[in-house]
Design an enzyme around this catalytic site. Structure first.
Site, PDB file in Angstrom:
ATOM      1  N   ALA A  12     -25.912  28.348 -14.284  1.00 55.59           N
ATOM      2  CA  ALA A  12     -27.013  27.623 -14.925  1.00 55.59           C
ATOM      3  C   ALA A  12     -26.739  26.124 -14.917  1.00 55.59           C
ATOM      4  O   ALA A  12     -26.878  25.448 -15.927  1.00 55.59           O
ATOM      5  CB  ALA A  12     -27.205  28.129 -16.357  1.00 55.59           C
ATOM      6  N   GLY A  16     -28.743  25.678 -10.238  1.00 55.20           N
ATOM      7  CA  GLY A  16     -29.317  26.941 -10.718  1.00 55.20           C
ATOM      8  C   GLY A  16     -30.489  26.732 -11.670  1.00 55.20           C
ATOM      9  O   GLY A  16     -31.526  27.396 -11.527  1.00 55.20           O
ATOM     10  N   THR A  98     -18.570  25.243  -6.515  1.00 49.71           N
ATOM     11  CA  THR A  98     -17.586  25.448  -5.433  1.00 49.71           C
ATOM     12  C   THR A  98     -16.795  24.141  -5.273  1.00 49.71           C
ATOM     13  O   THR A  98     -16.926  23.455  -4.258  1.00 49.71           O
ATOM     14  CB  THR A  98     -18.292  25.796  -4.103  1.00 49.71           C
ATOM     15  N   PHE A 169     -30.885  21.363  -1.086  1.00 48.11           N
ATOM     16  CA  PHE A 169     -30.803  19.972  -0.626  1.00 48.11           C
ATOM     17  C   PHE A 169     -31.271  18.975  -1.680  1.00 48.11           C
ATOM     18  O   PHE A 169     -31.406  17.788  -1.387  1.00 48.11           O
ATOM     19  CB  PHE A 169     -31.618  19.800   0.657  1.00 48.11           C
ATOM     20  N   LEU A 170     -31.518  19.453  -2.915  1.00 52.65           N
ATOM     21  CA  LEU A 170     -32.010  18.503  -3.925  1.00 52.65           C
ATOM     22  C   LEU A 170     -30.967  17.436  -4.218  1.00 52.65           C
ATOM     23  O   LEU A 170     -29.760  17.669  -4.091  1.00 52.65           O
ATOM     24  CB  LEU A 170     -32.383  19.245  -5.218  1.00 52.65           C
ATOM     25  N   ALA A 229     -22.946  19.727   7.094  1.00 52.85           N
ATOM     26  CA  ALA A 229     -23.235  18.668   8.065  1.00 52.85           C
ATOM     27  C   ALA A 229     -24.238  17.666   7.494  1.00 52.85           C
ATOM     28  O   ALA A 229     -24.080  16.454   7.659  1.00 52.85           O
ATOM     29  CB  ALA A 229     -23.786  19.288   9.350  1.00 52.85           C
ATOM     30  N   SER A 276     -23.379  -0.169  -1.594  1.00 54.07           N
ATOM     31  CA  SER A 276     -23.059   0.032  -3.003  1.00 54.07           C
ATOM     32  C   SER A 276     -21.562  -0.073  -3.215  1.00 54.07           C
ATOM     33  O   SER A 276     -20.789  -0.224  -2.265  1.00 54.07           O
ATOM     34  CB  SER A 276     -23.531   1.423  -3.458  1.00 54.07           C
ATOM     35  N   CYS A 283     -21.024  16.196  -4.786  1.00 45.85           N
ATOM     36  CA  CYS A 283     -21.168  16.855  -3.476  1.00 45.85           C
ATOM     37  C   CYS A 283     -20.495  16.153  -2.304  1.00 45.85           C
ATOM     38  O   CYS A 283     -19.744  16.781  -1.551  1.00 45.85           O
ATOM     39  CB  CYS A 283     -22.642  17.056  -3.162  1.00 45.85           C
TER      40      CYS A 283
HETATM   41  P1  NAD Z   1     -22.465  23.247 -12.008  1.00 43.28           P
HETATM   42  O1  NAD Z   1     -21.026  23.146 -12.283  1.00 43.28           O
HETATM   43  O2  NAD Z   1     -23.420  22.314 -12.685  1.00 43.28           O
HETATM   44  O3  NAD Z   1     -22.980  24.729 -12.337  1.00 43.28           O
HETATM   45  C1  NAD Z   1     -22.311  25.875 -11.958  1.00 43.28           C
HETATM   46  C2  NAD Z   1     -22.412  26.889 -13.101  1.00 43.28           C
HETATM   47  O4  NAD Z   1     -21.904  28.144 -12.655  1.00 43.28           O
HETATM   48  C3  NAD Z   1     -21.589  26.517 -14.338  1.00 43.28           C
HETATM   49  O5  NAD Z   1     -22.428  26.440 -15.469  1.00 43.28           O
HETATM   50  C4  NAD Z   1     -20.565  27.668 -14.468  1.00 43.28           C
HETATM   51  O6  NAD Z   1     -20.280  28.021 -15.815  1.00 43.28           O
HETATM   52  C5  NAD Z   1     -21.280  28.793 -13.746  1.00 43.28           C
HETATM   53  N1  NAD Z   1     -20.389  29.845 -13.246  1.00 43.28           N
HETATM   54  C6  NAD Z   1     -19.273  29.712 -12.476  1.00 43.28           C
HETATM   55  N2  NAD Z   1     -18.777  30.910 -12.162  1.00 43.28           N
HETATM   56  C7  NAD Z   1     -19.581  31.836 -12.741  1.00 43.28           C
HETATM   57  C8  NAD Z   1     -19.588  33.259 -12.756  1.00 43.28           C
HETATM   58  N3  NAD Z   1     -18.687  33.958 -12.086  1.00 43.28           N
HETATM   59  N4  NAD Z   1     -20.567  33.881 -13.472  1.00 43.28           N
HETATM   60  C9  NAD Z   1     -21.494  33.178 -14.145  1.00 43.28           C
HETATM   61  N5  NAD Z   1     -21.558  31.823 -14.133  1.00 43.28           N
HETATM   62  C10 NAD Z   1     -20.600  31.160 -13.440  1.00 43.28           C
HETATM   63  O7  NAD Z   1     -22.626  23.109 -10.427  1.00 43.28           O
HETATM   64  P2  NAD Z   1     -23.886  22.556  -9.604  1.00 43.28           P
HETATM   65  O8  NAD Z   1     -23.843  21.071  -9.552  1.00 43.28           O
HETATM   66  O9  NAD Z   1     -25.121  23.240 -10.069  1.00 43.28           O
HETATM   67  O10 NAD Z   1     -23.518  23.059  -8.136  1.00 43.28           O
HETATM   68  C11 NAD Z   1     -23.550  24.438  -7.818  1.00 43.28           C
HETATM   69  C12 NAD Z   1     -23.434  24.597  -6.316  1.00 43.28           C
HETATM   70  O11 NAD Z   1     -24.538  23.968  -5.669  1.00 43.28           O
HETATM   71  C13 NAD Z   1     -22.176  23.968  -5.701  1.00 43.28           C
HETATM   72  O12 NAD Z   1     -21.752  24.760  -4.643  1.00 43.28           O
HETATM   73  C14 NAD Z   1     -22.695  22.640  -5.163  1.00 43.28           C
HETATM   74  O13 NAD Z   1     -21.937  22.176  -4.086  1.00 43.28           O
HETATM   75  C15 NAD Z   1     -24.088  23.000  -4.725  1.00 43.28           C
HETATM   76  N6  NAD Z   1     -25.048  21.887  -4.725  1.00 43.28           N
HETATM   77  C16 NAD Z   1     -25.090  21.015  -5.764  1.00 43.28           C
HETATM   78  C17 NAD Z   1     -26.032  19.980  -5.767  1.00 43.28           C
HETATM   79  C18 NAD Z   1     -26.100  18.991  -6.889  1.00 43.28           C
HETATM   80  O14 NAD Z   1     -26.844  18.037  -6.774  1.00 43.28           O
HETATM   81  N7  NAD Z   1     -25.372  19.156  -7.974  1.00 43.28           N
HETATM   82  C19 NAD Z   1     -26.956  19.878  -4.717  1.00 43.28           C
HETATM   83  C20 NAD Z   1     -26.896  20.810  -3.683  1.00 43.28           C
HETATM   84  C21 NAD Z   1     -25.938  21.814  -3.694  1.00 43.28           C
HETATM   85  C1  UDX Z   2     -26.588  14.527  -2.389  1.00 47.47           C
HETATM   86  C2  UDX Z   2     -27.583  14.762  -1.250  1.00 47.47           C
HETATM   87  O1  UDX Z   2     -28.451  13.623  -1.130  1.00 47.47           O
HETATM   88  C3  UDX Z   2     -28.394  16.014  -1.512  1.00 47.47           C
HETATM   89  O2  UDX Z   2     -29.271  16.269  -0.423  1.00 47.47           O
HETATM   90  C4  UDX Z   2     -27.441  17.177  -1.701  1.00 47.47           C
HETATM   91  O3  UDX Z   2     -28.160  18.364  -1.965  1.00 47.47           O
HETATM   92  C5  UDX Z   2     -26.463  16.888  -2.827  1.00 47.47           C
HETATM   93  O4  UDX Z   2     -25.762  15.662  -2.558  1.00 47.47           O
HETATM   94  P1  UDX Z   2     -26.771  13.501  -4.826  1.00 47.47           P
HETATM   95  O5  UDX Z   2     -25.292  13.395  -4.728  1.00 47.47           O
HETATM   96  O6  UDX Z   2     -27.357  14.125  -6.025  1.00 47.47           O
HETATM   97  O7  UDX Z   2     -27.346  14.290  -3.571  1.00 47.47           O
HETATM   98  O8  UDX Z   2     -27.404  12.035  -4.743  1.00 47.47           O
HETATM   99  P2  UDX Z   2     -27.632  10.973  -3.557  1.00 47.47           P
HETATM  100  O9  UDX Z   2     -28.935  10.343  -3.824  1.00 47.47           O
HETATM  101  O10 UDX Z   2     -27.403  11.527  -2.221  1.00 47.47           O
HETATM  102  O11 UDX Z   2     -26.515   9.886  -3.881  1.00 47.47           O
HETATM  103  C6  UDX Z   2     -25.132  10.162  -3.766  1.00 47.47           C
HETATM  104  C7  UDX Z   2     -24.350   8.899  -4.017  1.00 47.47           C
HETATM  105  O12 UDX Z   2     -24.553   7.944  -2.984  1.00 47.47           O
HETATM  106  C8  UDX Z   2     -24.727   8.187  -5.309  1.00 47.47           C
HETATM  107  O13 UDX Z   2     -23.590   7.663  -5.919  1.00 47.47           O
HETATM  108  C9  UDX Z   2     -25.625   7.080  -4.833  1.00 47.47           C
HETATM  109  O14 UDX Z   2     -25.653   5.993  -5.712  1.00 47.47           O
HETATM  110  C10 UDX Z   2     -24.981   6.722  -3.521  1.00 47.47           C
HETATM  111  N1  UDX Z   2     -25.917   6.110  -2.564  1.00 47.47           N
HETATM  112  C11 UDX Z   2     -27.022   6.783  -2.167  1.00 47.47           C
HETATM  113  C12 UDX Z   2     -25.631   4.857  -2.020  1.00 47.47           C
HETATM  114  O15 UDX Z   2     -24.620   4.241  -2.366  1.00 47.47           O
HETATM  115  N2  UDX Z   2     -26.504   4.325  -1.109  1.00 47.47           N
HETATM  116  C13 UDX Z   2     -27.617   4.979  -0.684  1.00 47.47           C
HETATM  117  O16 UDX Z   2     -28.341   4.436   0.145  1.00 47.47           O
HETATM  118  C14 UDX Z   2     -27.892   6.260  -1.241  1.00 47.47           C
END
Ligand code: NAD
Ligand code: UDX
Length: 491
Positions: A12, A16, A98, A169-170, A229, A276, A283
């Site tokens: 969550a 999620g 992860t 990809f958000l 990638a 920056s 990520c």
């Molecule tokens: P997060 O740490 O915010 O959330 C993960 C949640 O999973 C935590 O609340 C944790 O308690 C829960 N969890 C872990 N193991 C569990 C289990 N076995 N059962 C139930 N709950 C469990 O992480 P996040 O930022 O949401 O990222 C999650 C994944 O998505 C990662 O692999 C990340 O690389 C990927 N991702 C993140 C972003 C982003 O912007 N944060 C964007 C794209 C992809």
């Molecule tokens: C990134 C990817 O953009 C997203 O597609 C993927 O799913 C998760 O990882 P996020 O890390 O949330 O997203 O934000 P992003 O807007 O990509 O910025 C990442 C970092 O780069 C931030 O610290 C931001 O300030 C910095 N940034 C971004 C720069 O320094 N210059 C830029 O032009 C864009």
């Protein structure tokens, strides 16, 4: 084809929560339950003080979670009853963290898959029916094979589990518009009849609001690799521009002009080219290190070095920025006071994972500076926790650190301001302020406020420096007020 009626999302967090909320809001006939072992997080998702800040998120959550007495019944739920929710669902989204491995082989580089493994073990243990299991978390190549292996060893005989890759990809701060209007939805599956059928079932869920042309079905392993990638290429653009910014400072060029000129080429495009203090977030660093580790484990050492150099330039940029601060402040920060504006890794999020602020603040504390931090959204406890593993703890530098309630409080008596997050509040340019809807926190009103730089000037010691790590201020206007401005990539 299989019609999905119940989805269980494990995890969550930042992915999620918002992803499930959007899926539920667009699919009123699907029951979506988000589960997590973190009770506090789950309880917060049930209130209007959500555990993560994301513009527009509360509106979407409320619509699906609380329903509407005339139009719709609630179909978004949050629960800690992981077993029951797994057992009931036909489709399970794995959205657990992860992070980079911290122990043993590959520590500091490889992805830690233990959270994913334990979630899948749980599925194996409690499943009584066939499931489609979706990797939404970012995973190393062929993680699907690992999951399949765990399930084969733990699940009841006769059940079938189809693994799909559907990376997210958000970007934080814009998660809701990104989810509502994605560039593409990637669904990777095995090319078996069951694999293709599962991919179609997931595509139908997204089809409720995403144009079919944007839903791409590809090979499972291509999909896993495409996510790593994509992040590596996005970060590579920032490191390229940041590397150029160092040159700009020496040759008298302006990195914002260079980026603008480059970005007008349609083959390049203008986004992700903003120089920056360095990229942060949970990520980029971890995914590039994971990609490099995979390359290394395939004995592709040159490839690994190539990807790692993106992270190296990012570390260089953060250190370079600190060195400039020290140089401008007459080579000593001892006894000086620095106001830090912004701690989050980017604006419109309260997330501080891997924020450049940690490195910069650590560096200036080591130089003996007193640091007064203000961020419109991030709480003091979170700032202290992030800094706890750095100089603050090691050198007992806690007394050098103050977390402030306002930008004015932070810059009172300060020698310099260091802008580390591009919050609209800090800019003295006349951009239209966007009203973030649907989040009741007082921080929202704060984020809408614009700083009165004349008042800031009255509060600071002379000479007054501004180190703009985000290139958000109009330097000429501030210079008229008596500030000395140092921007990234400008002489
Ligand atoms: P997060 O740490 O915010 O959330 C993960 C949640 O999973 C935590 O609340 C944790 O308690 C829960 N969890 C872990 N193991 C569990 C289990 N076995 N059962 C139930 N709950 C469990 O992480 P996040 O930022 O949401 O990222 C999650 C994944 O998505 C990662 O692999 C990340 O690389 C990927 N991702 C993140 C972003 C982003 O912007 N944060 C964007 C794209 C992809
Ligand atoms: C990134 C990817 O953009 C997203 O597609 C993927 O799913 C998760 O990882 P996020 O890390 O949330 O997203 O934000 P992003 O807007 O990509 O910025 C990442 C970092 O780069 C931030 O610290 C931001 O300030 C910095 N940034 C971004 C720069 O320094 N210059 C830029 O032009 C864009």
């Amino acid at each position: 084809p299989t019609r999905i009626k119940k989805i269980c999302c494990i995890g969550a967090g930042y992915v999620g929560g918002p992803t499930s909320a959007v899926i539920a809001s667009k699919n009123p006939n699907i029951q979506v339950t988000v589960v997590d072992y973190n009770i506090e997080r789950i309880e917060a998702w049930k209130t209007d003080d959500l555990p993560i800040y994301e513009p527009g998120l509360l509106d979407v959550v409320q619509a699906a979670r609380d329903g509407d007495s005339t139009k719709r019944t609630p179909n978004l739920f949050f629960s800690t009853d992981v077993d029951r929710c797994i057992a009931e669902a036909e489709l399970i989204l794995l959205s657990v963290n992860t992070p980079t491995k911290s122990l043993g082989r590959g520590a500091g580089h490889a992805s830690e898959l233990s959270y994913l493994e334990s979630a899948v073990r749980k599925i194996g243990e409690v499943a009584e029916t066939n499931k489609i299991i979706v990797e939404k978390s970012t995973v190393p190549c062929r993680a699907a094979d690992t999951l399949r292996d765990v399930l084969a060893a733990t699940a009841k005989p006769g059940l079938h589990f189809e693994i799909l890759s559907n990376p997210e990809f958000l970007a934080e701060g814009t998660a809701i518009p990104n989810l509502l209007n994605p560039d593409r939805i990637l669904i990777g599956s095995l090319k078996t009849p069951r694999g293709l059928e599962a991919a179609q079932a997931l595509a139908a869920v997204y089809g409720a609001w995403v144009d079919p042309d944007r839903i791409i079905t590809i090979n499972l392993y291509s999909s896993e690799l495409a996510k790593l990638a994509a992040n590596a290429l996005l970060a590579q653009r920032i490191s390229s521009v940041n590397a150029l910014s160092a040159m700009c400072e020496s040759v008298g060029a302006d990195i914002d002009e260079v980026s603008y000129a480059i970005g007008l080429d349609k083959r390049i495009g203008s986004r992700m080219l903003k120089a920056s203090v360095g990229f942060g977030g949970s990520c980029f660093r971890k995914d590039i290190l994971s990609l490099a580790y995979i390359a290394e484990s395939l004995h592709l050492f040159e490839v690994a070095d190539y990807w790692r150099s993106i992270v190296d330039i990012n570390e260089y940029q953060k250190d370079r920025f600190t060195r400039r601060i020290v140089r401008c402040l007459y080579n000593s920060l001892s006894g000086k006071t620095l106001a830090v504006f912004g701690f989050a890794y980017k604006k419109n999020t309260g997330d501080t994972r891997e924020t450049a602020a940690i490195t910069v603040i650590d560096n200036v504390l080591t130089e003996g500076a007193n640091v007064r931090i203000y961020d419109p959204l991030v709480k003091e406890s979170q700032i202290r926790q992030e800094l706890n593993s750095t100089t603050v703890r090691l050198n007992c530098a806690e007394k050098q650190l103050t977390v402030c309630e306002s930008a004015y409080e932070a810059c009172t008596g300060a020698d310099a301001i260091i802008i580390l997050t591009e919050w609209d509040e800090f800019s003295n340019r006349d951009e239209p302020m966007r009203r973030d809807s649907g989040h009741g926190r007082k921080t929202d009103e704060r984020a809408e406020r614009k700083l009165d730089w004349t008042r800031v000037a009255e509060l600071m010691r002379r000479p007054m420096f501004v180190f703009d790590g985000r290139n958000i201020v109009d330097a000429a206007a501030l210079e008229e007020l008596g500030f000395r401005i140092e921007c990234i990539g400008k002489a």
